[in-house]
Design a protein around this motif. Structure first.
Motif, short mmCIF file in Angstrom:
data_model
loop_
_atom_site.label_atom_id
_atom_site.label_comp_id
_atom_site.label_asym_id
_atom_site.label_seq_id
_atom_site.Cartn_x
_atom_site.Cartn_y
_atom_site.Cartn_z
N LEU A 38 44.87 36.60 39.81
CA LEU A 38 45.83 37.15 40.40
C LEU A 38 44.78 38.86 40.00
O LEU A 38 44.35 39.21 41.18
N SER A 39 44.51 38.28 38.65
CA SER A 39 43.53 39.52 38.20
C SER A 39 42.66 40.29 38.82
O SER A 39 42.20 41.68 39.40
N LEU A 40 41.58 39.18 39.32
CA LEU A 40 40.61 39.69 40.03
C LEU A 40 40.80 40.04 41.57
O LEU A 40 40.00 41.31 41.52
N ILE A 41 41.43 39.84 42.28
CA ILE A 41 41.89 40.25 43.66
C ILE A 41 42.71 41.28 43.22
O ILE A 41 42.16 42.63 44.33
N PHE A 42 43.31 41.79 42.32
CA PHE A 42 44.21 43.46 42.19
C PHE A 42 43.38 44.25 42.43
O PHE A 42 43.01 45.46 42.51
N GLY A 43 41.92 43.86 40.97
CA GLY A 43 41.29 44.83 40.92
C GLY A 43 40.19 44.99 41.80
O GLY A 43 40.62 46.45 42.24
N VAL A 44 40.16 44.61 42.99
CA VAL A 44 39.18 45.00 43.87
C VAL A 44 39.72 45.33 44.66
O VAL A 44 39.68 46.28 45.47
N THR A 45 41.18 45.06 45.28
CA THR A 45 41.59 45.45 46.33
C THR A 45 42.89 46.27 46.24
O THR A 45 43.65 46.77 47.69
N ARG A 46 43.16 46.43 45.37
CA ARG A 46 44.16 46.54 44.33
C ARG A 46 45.53 46.03 45.15
O ARG A 46 46.86 47.38 45.60
N ILE A 47 45.58 45.17 45.95
CA ILE A 47 47.19 44.22 46.33
C ILE A 47 47.24 43.10 44.86
O ILE A 47 46.76 42.37 44.61
N VAL A 48 48.78 43.88 44.65
CA VAL A 48 49.11 42.40 43.96
C VAL A 48 49.11 41.62 45.09
O VAL A 48 50.67 41.71 45.93
N ASN A 49 48.53 40.08 44.84
CA ASN A 49 49.47 39.20 45.93
C ASN A 49 50.05 37.73 45.47
O ASN A 49 50.37 37.28 44.30
N PHE A 50 51.36 38.49 45.95
CA PHE A 50 52.52 37.53 45.74
C PHE A 50 52.66 36.02 46.08
O PHE A 50 52.80 35.45 45.73
N ALA A 51 51.54 35.98 46.85
CA ALA A 51 51.54 34.75 47.48
C ALA A 51 50.33 33.98 46.37
O ALA A 51 50.45 33.04 46.75
N HIS A 52 50.07 34.46 44.85
CA HIS A 52 48.98 34.05 44.47
C HIS A 52 49.95 32.50 43.94
O HIS A 52 48.93 31.68 43.98
N GLY A 53 51.03 32.96 43.44
CA GLY A 53 51.84 31.19 43.03
C GLY A 53 51.17 30.12 43.93
O GLY A 53 51.49 29.36 43.75
N SER A 54 51.86 30.78 45.35
CA SER A 54 51.79 29.89 46.83
C SER A 54 50.58 29.25 46.59
O SER A 54 50.62 27.91 46.73
N LEU A 55 49.43 29.72 46.35
CA LEU A 55 48.36 28.82 45.98
C LEU A 55 48.31 28.59 45.40
O LEU A 55 47.16 26.80 45.81
N TYR A 56 48.28 28.18 44.31
CA TYR A 56 48.65 27.76 42.48
C TYR A 56 49.96 25.85 43.78
O TYR A 56 48.92 25.36 43.07
N MET A 57 50.01 27.12 44.13
CA MET A 57 51.58 25.67 44.36
C MET A 57 50.55 24.24 45.91
O MET A 57 51.08 23.31 46.07
N LEU A 58 50.03 25.27 46.36
CA LEU A 58 49.08 24.88 47.36
C LEU A 58 48.04 23.66 46.74
O LEU A 58 47.65 22.63 47.16
N GLY A 59 47.60 24.13 45.63
CA GLY A 59 46.84 23.67 44.72
C GLY A 59 47.21 22.32 44.17
O GLY A 59 46.47 21.05 44.45
N LEU A 60 48.02 22.05 43.84
CA LEU A 60 48.97 20.95 43.30
C LEU A 60 48.75 19.87 43.91
O LEU A 60 49.13 18.53 44.63
N TYR A 61 49.90 20.53 45.35
CA TYR A 61 50.43 19.39 46.69
C TYR A 61 48.79 19.11 47.58
O TYR A 61 49.17 17.77 47.44
N GLY A 62 47.96 19.68 47.15
CA GLY A 62 46.45 19.38 47.96
C GLY A 62 46.25 18.17 47.23
O GLY A 62 45.82 17.09 47.93
N ALA A 63 45.99 19.10 45.85
CA ALA A 63 45.33 17.86 44.51
C ALA A 63 46.17 16.33 44.95
O ALA A 63 45.39 15.24 45.69
N TYR A 64 47.40 15.71 45.39
CA TYR A 64 48.39 15.09 45.03
C TYR A 64 47.98 13.94 46.65
O TYR A 64 47.52 13.10 46.60
N THR A 65 47.75 15.34 47.59
CA THR A 65 47.17 14.31 48.96
C THR A 65 45.96 13.72 48.61
O THR A 65 45.70 12.46 49.54
#
Lengths: 630, 233
Positions: free
Chosen positions: A27-54
C-alpha cells in the motif's frame, strides 16, 4: 505473566504481523509513487487468500503444491493489480486525487462481487501448511512451526524490498518518482510503465500477504475492508511511503495486540469480547500517540507536495432561491402525488443527502477528507436509539439530543484529526470509525452487538410514513440549509481560506486548527442528526451504519455528484440511493453492478456528475457563442 | 535543430506565451533573456511538454513534438534542466545520475559518470552523498549532469547561473563552453546578461510572453537602448 508466556505472546504477535507488513508495504509503495490511496489493496489481499485456497485444492496438499500455490496466487494478484492500473487508474492520473479514490472504491465493490460469484458467500477454511503442521516446543509451550516461518518471512521480504529499492535502477526510479514524478518524466522515464511495475510489486505483496494466511485464517468476503483498515493504521503509524516504517509498525501493533490477548487469557472462557476490545483500543492508542508525537509516523517524512498542476477549487456558488423553492415545493407535494414506495425511498434519500452534504462540507470547503464519516452517522443512530431504549427518553427528545451526543464524540475525535492533514488525516478518521464500530459491535449488553437495536420507532403522531416523510424533510432540509449558510459566513470563508493556503490563513490571524475543530464538531453533529432521523425511519439500527462500507457510500455519493459544487452531494446521494435500491432488487451482485457504473462515470466524467454536466453545458454555450460571432 | 513557431501557452486561464518563435542549431548556444516573469521558464516547459502548447509548433530534428508527453520528448534527445534544479534529495549523486540514464544516441555525445565527473569535478568527491545535502552550486551541476546522462543532442538550461556564487558561475560558463565544444545545441534562459555574453552566440529577448529581439550576441551588446528597455531592472 511469566517469562515464557511473554515470549510466546511475542512470537504470536510477530507471526500475525508478517502479513500485515506485506500488505501495508505494498500500500505504502503504491501510494508513494502514484499518490493513489488504493482502497482496493485489502481486496487484493483477499484475492490472494482465495486464490491460494483454490490453487491448493487443484495442485494438492503437498509441500510443493502448497508453496507453488502461494507464489502463483501472489503473482496472479500482481497481474490483477496491473489490470486495475492499466484499465482504470492510468486513465485518471490527471483527475483530482479524490476521484482516483472513488475509482478504487468501485474496484473494491467489483472485486467483492467477483469473489462472491466465484467462491460463494461461505467462509473457506484452507489446509494447514503441509510439512509444517506440527508445533515446535519453546519454553514448554507449543508454537505452530508455520508461525515461526511467518516470523522469518517478514524480515526476508523487508530485506528484498530494501535491496530492490536501494540497489537497482528501478528502485532509484521509484524513489525519485516518489519525490517528483514530473521531473522523472522529463528525464525520459515512461511513467506509465513505472506505475504499472509499482502496482505489480505492490499487488504481489498484498497477494502474498493474503496467500500466506491460508493456514491461519479462513477466506471470507469481509476481509477486504477489515484488512485495508488495519493496513491504513500500520501505514500511518509507520509513515507513508516508508517500507521500514511499515515493518516496524506492523511488528509493534502485532505484538501489542498479541499481548492484549495474552493478558486477557487470565479469564479464558467467556471473556473473548474483552480481548478483542482491548486489542482495538491498543491499536488505536498506538496510532493516536504516534500521530500526536510524530505526525508523519515513526519513519515517515513530511509529504513533499507533488508537482501536479491541479487547478484550485473554483469558488462556490450559492444555490438560487428558485432552485430551493421549486425543489421544496416538489418535495412537499410528493406524499400527495406519489405512492408509498417513493415516499419511503425519498425519506432515505433525505437522510443520506444530509449525510453527504455534511461529508462534503468537511472534505470540500474545509479541505479535510474523511474516510470514516459513518462514525457520526452511525453514532447518531445509536445515540437516538439508546437515549430512547436505555435512558427512557421520549422519541422527540432522543432525536434532538442525539446530534449533541455525536457532537461530543466529534469534539474528541476532531481534536486528534485536526492535528493532521491529507492522507494521514483521512486514515485517522477511518480508524476512529473502525473503533466506534467495534465498540458498538462488541458491546452486546448495551448496543445489542451484531444484532443491533430493534423497536426504535417514532412516536405515534409521527408513525405514519407521510408524517415521518415531512419530519425527515424538515430536519434534513434544515441541516443542509444550515451547512450551506455556514459556508457563506465568515467562518466558512476562513475554512476555505485555510484549505487553499493554511500558511496565509494563519498569517492573517485565523486560528485554523480551532476553526477546523469547530467544523468537525458541526459536521459530526449534523451527520449524527442524519443518522438519528434514519434510525427512527427504519425502526431498527444495525452496526453497519458505522461500517467502512457506510463511510465509502458517503464518499461515493459526494464524489459522484462532484465535490466542487454544493448541489453535487444532493444529486450524488439521490442517484446512489435510488440506483442501489433498483439494482439490489434485481440482482444479488448489486455491488459489482454499482462498481461498474461508478467506474464508467469516473472514466467518462472525471469531475463528478454535476461538475461534468456543468462542463458540458459550458462547452455547449461556448460553441453557441462562437457560432454567433462567426 | 530546435525550431519554435508561434507558440502559445496558458497557466489555467492566464495567457502566458503569445506566439513565441525561436530557433537553435547544433553547436549553437542561444540565450533567452528577459526579466522575471517574462515567460522564459514557460517557454522551456512548453517546449518540453510540461506545459501544454495551446497553439503553435515545436519541431525538434524535423519532428513535431508539441503534442508529445515529456518522456517521449526526452527520448528524442532533448534534455531539460529545470530552473529550481529539482534534485531528488533522497537519492545519492550516483542514483540521481542513474535516473537520467538513457541509451547512447547516434549524433550525440555519449556521457558516462566518469566523463561527467571530469566536467564537474566537485561531484566526483561526493558520489554517495544524498542530493538534499549538497550546496546550491553542487546541485546545479548535478542537475545538468543528470540531464546529460540521457545523452541529449540539445539541452534546455533554465537559469543555470541563478543564485550561484561568482566562482561557481565561472565554472558553469566553462561547462557550457564544453557542451558547445561537444556539438550540442544549448538553449539557456537567463537574467544575467554578463553570463550570457560570456557563453552565448545568439540571443532572444522575451517580454510579456513575446519575443522582442532576436539576433547575434554582438548586436545585442552594441545596442544599449535595447538592453535598457527590456533587461535593466
Amino acid at each position: 505473566m511469566t517469562f515464557a508466556s511473554i515470549i510466546i505472546q511475542l512470537l504470536n504477535g510477530l507471526a500475525a504481523a508478517a502479513s500485515l507488513f506485506l500488505v501495508s508495504a505494498g500500500l505504502s509503495l503504491i501510494f508513494g509513487v502514484t499518490r493513489i490511496v488504493n482502497f482496493a489493496h485489502g481486496s487484493l489481499y483477499m484475492l490472494g487468500l482465495y486464490g491460494a485456497y483454490t490453487l491448493i485444492e487443484a495442485l494438492g496438499r503437498t509441500p510443493l503444491g502448497f508453496w507453488t500455490s502461494v507464489v502463483l496466487s501472489a503473482l496472479a494478484v500482481g497481474l490483477v493489480g496491473v489490470l486495475i492500473e492499466v484499465l482504470v487508474l492510468r486513465r485518471i492520473y490527471r483527475a483530482p486525487e479524490l476521484f482516483q479514490l472513488l475509482a478504487t472504491f468501485a474496484v473494491v465493490l467489483v472485486i467483492k462481487d467477483i469473489a462472491l460469484f466465484t467462491w460463494g458467500a461461505e467462509d473457506l477454511v484452507g489446509p494447514r501448511a503441509p510439512g509444517l503442521s506440527m508445533a515446535v516446543e519453546i519454553l514448554g509451550r507449543r508454537i505452530p512451526a508455520y508461525d515461526l516461518l511467518l516470523i522469518a518471512i517478514g524480515p526476508v521480504v523487508l530485506l528484498v524490498m530494501w535491496l530492490l529499492l536501494t540497489r537497482t535502477r528501478w528502485g532509484a526510479l521509484v524513489r525519485a518518482a516518489t519525490q517528483d514524478r514530473e521531473m522523472v518524466g522529463a528525464l525520459g522515464v515512461d511513467q506509465a510503465k513505472l506505475f504499472t511495475s509499482v502496482f505489480f510489486v505492490g499487488s504481489v505483496l498484498a497477494g502474498l500477504g493474503g496467500a500466506l494466511q491460508i493456514p491461519r485464517e479462513p477466506a471470507n468476503l469481509e476481509l477486504d475492508l477489515s484488512v485495508i483498515a488495519d493496513a491504513f493504521v500500520v501505514t500511518v503509524v509507520g509513515g507513508l511511503g516508508s517500507i521500514g516504517g511499515a515493518f516496524l509498525a506492523a511488528m509493534l501493533i502485532g505484538v501489542a495486540k498479541a499481548f492484549c490477548i495474552g493478558v486477557g487469557t487470565v479469564n479464558w472462557f467467556g471473556a473473548e469480547i474483552v480481548f478483542s476490545k482491548l486489542t482495538l483500543v491498543v491499536e488505536f492508542l498506538i496510532m493516536a500517540i504516534v500521530l500526536v508525537v510524530r505526525p508523519f509516523g515513526l519513519l515517515g517524512k513530511p509529504q513533499a507536495a507533488q508537482r501536479i498542476a491541479a487547478d484550485p477549487a473554483p469558488p462556490l456558488t450559492v444555490p438560487s432561491w428558485t432552485f430551493v423553492l421549486v425543489g421544496l415545493a416538489l418535495l412537499l407535494a410528493v406524499p400527495v402525488a406519489a405512492d408509498r414506495y417513493v415516499t419511503i425511498l425519498l425519506t432515505d434519500i433525505f437522510c443520506f443527502a444530509l449525510f453527504a452534504v455534511s461529508l462534503h462540507f468537511i472534505m470540500g470547503p474545509a479541505g479535510m477528507v474523511s474516510f470514516g464519516h459513518a462514525a457520526y452517522f452511525g453514532l447518531g443512530a445509536y445515540a437516538a436509539g439508546l437515549l430512547m431504549k436505555r435512558a427512557g427518553l421520549p422519541m422527540e427528545a432522543a432525536l434532538v439530543l442525539a446530534p449533541l451526543v455525536v457532537g461530543a464524540f466529534a469534539v474528541v475525535y476532531g481534536w486528534f484529526c485536526v492535528r493532521l492533514s491529507g492522507v494521514y488525516l483521512a486514515m485517522l478518521t477511518l480508524a476512529f470509525a473502525q473503533i466506534s464500530w467495534s465498540i458498538v459491535f462488541q458491546w452486546d449488553s448495551f448496543t445489542g452487538g451484531s444484532n443491533g437495536l430493534f423497536g426504535v420507532w417514532p412516536s405515534a403522531w409521527l408513525a405514519g410514513k407521510t408524517a415521518y416523510y415531512y419530519l425527515a424533510l424538515a430536519f434534513c432540509g434544515a441541516g443542509v440549509a444550515l451547512l450551506w449558510r455556514v459556508l457563506f459566513s465568515p467562518f466558512g470563508y476562513a475554512l476555505r481560506a485555510g484549505r487553499d493556503s493554511p500558511l496565509r490563513a494563519e498569517a492573517i490571524g485565523i486560528d485554523l486548527r480551532a476553526y477546523q475543530w469547530m467544523a468537525f464538531v458541526l459536521v459530526g453533529a449534523l451527520a449524527g442528526l442524519a443518522g438519528a432521523v434514519y434510525a427512527f425511519s427504519k425502526g431498527s439500527i444495525s452496526p453497519s451504519t458505522i461500517s467502512i462500507a457506510q463511510s465509502t457510500d458517503g464518499l461515493i455519493m459526494v464524489l459522484l455528484g462532484g465535490v466542487e459544487t454544493l448541489k453535487g452531494p444532493l444529486a450524488g446521494a439521490a442517484i446512489f440511493t435510488w440506483l442501489r435500491d433498483e439494482v439490489a432488487r434485481r440482482t444479488e451482485f448489486w455491488r459489482g453492478v454499482m462498481g461498474v457504473v461508478i467506474l464508467a462515470i469516473v472514466l467518462l466524467f472525471p469531475q463528478g456528475l454535476v461538475g461534468g454536466l456543468k462542463a458540458l453545458t459550458q462547452r455547449w454555450r461556448e460553441a453557441q457563442s462562437r457560432e454567433k460571432t462567426a | 535543430m530546435l525550431l519554435v513557431k508561434d507558440l502559445h501557452a496558458y497557466y489555467g486561464r492566464a495567457h502566458i506565451l503569445h506566439g513565441v518563435s525561436l530557433e537553435a542549431s547544433a553547436g549553437d548556444v542561444v540565450a533567452l533573456l528577459g526579466r522575471n516573469g517574462a515567460g522564459k521558464s514557460t517557454v522551456m516547459k512548453t517546449i518540453m511538454g510540461l506545459v501544454s502548447a495551446a497553439r503553435g509548433e515545436v519541431t525538434f530534428d524535423g519532428r513535431r513534438i508539441e503534442r508529445l508527453p515529456p518522456y517521449r520528448i526526452a527520448r528524442l534527445g532533448l534534455g531539460y534542466v529545470p530552473e529550481d534544479r529539482r534534485i531528488f534529495t533522497e537519492l545519492s549523486v550516483m542514483e540521481n545520475l542513474a535516473v537520467g540514464l538513457q541509451p547512447p544516441r547516434a549524433g550525440a555525445p555519449s556521457w558516462t559518470e566518469d566523463k561527467l565527473f571530469a566536467l564537474f569535478p566537485n561531484l566526483a568527491n561526493m558520489r554517495e552523498r544524498p542530493g538534499g545535502r549538497m550546496s546550491g552550486g553542487e546541485q546545479q551541476m548535478l542537475t545538468i549532469a543528470r540531464t546529460l546522462m540521457g545523452n541529449p543532442r540539445c539541452v534546455l538550461l533554465d537559469e543555470p547561473s541563478e543564485g550561484l556564487a561568482p566562482i561557481i558561475v565561472e565554472q558553469m560558463a566553462r561547462s557550457i563552453h564544453a557542451l558547445k565544444g561537444e556539438g550540442l545545441c544549448v538553449l539557456l534562459s537567463e537574467q544575467n546578461l554578463h553570463f550570457s555574453q560570456a557563453v552565448a552566440d545568439r540571443a532572444y529577448i522575451i517580454e510579456k510572453g513575446q519575443i522582442r529581439f532576436g539576433g547575434s550576441m554582438a548586436e545585442l551588446t552594441a545596442d544599449a537602448s535595447l538592453r535598457e528597455q527590456y533587461l535593466s531592472v
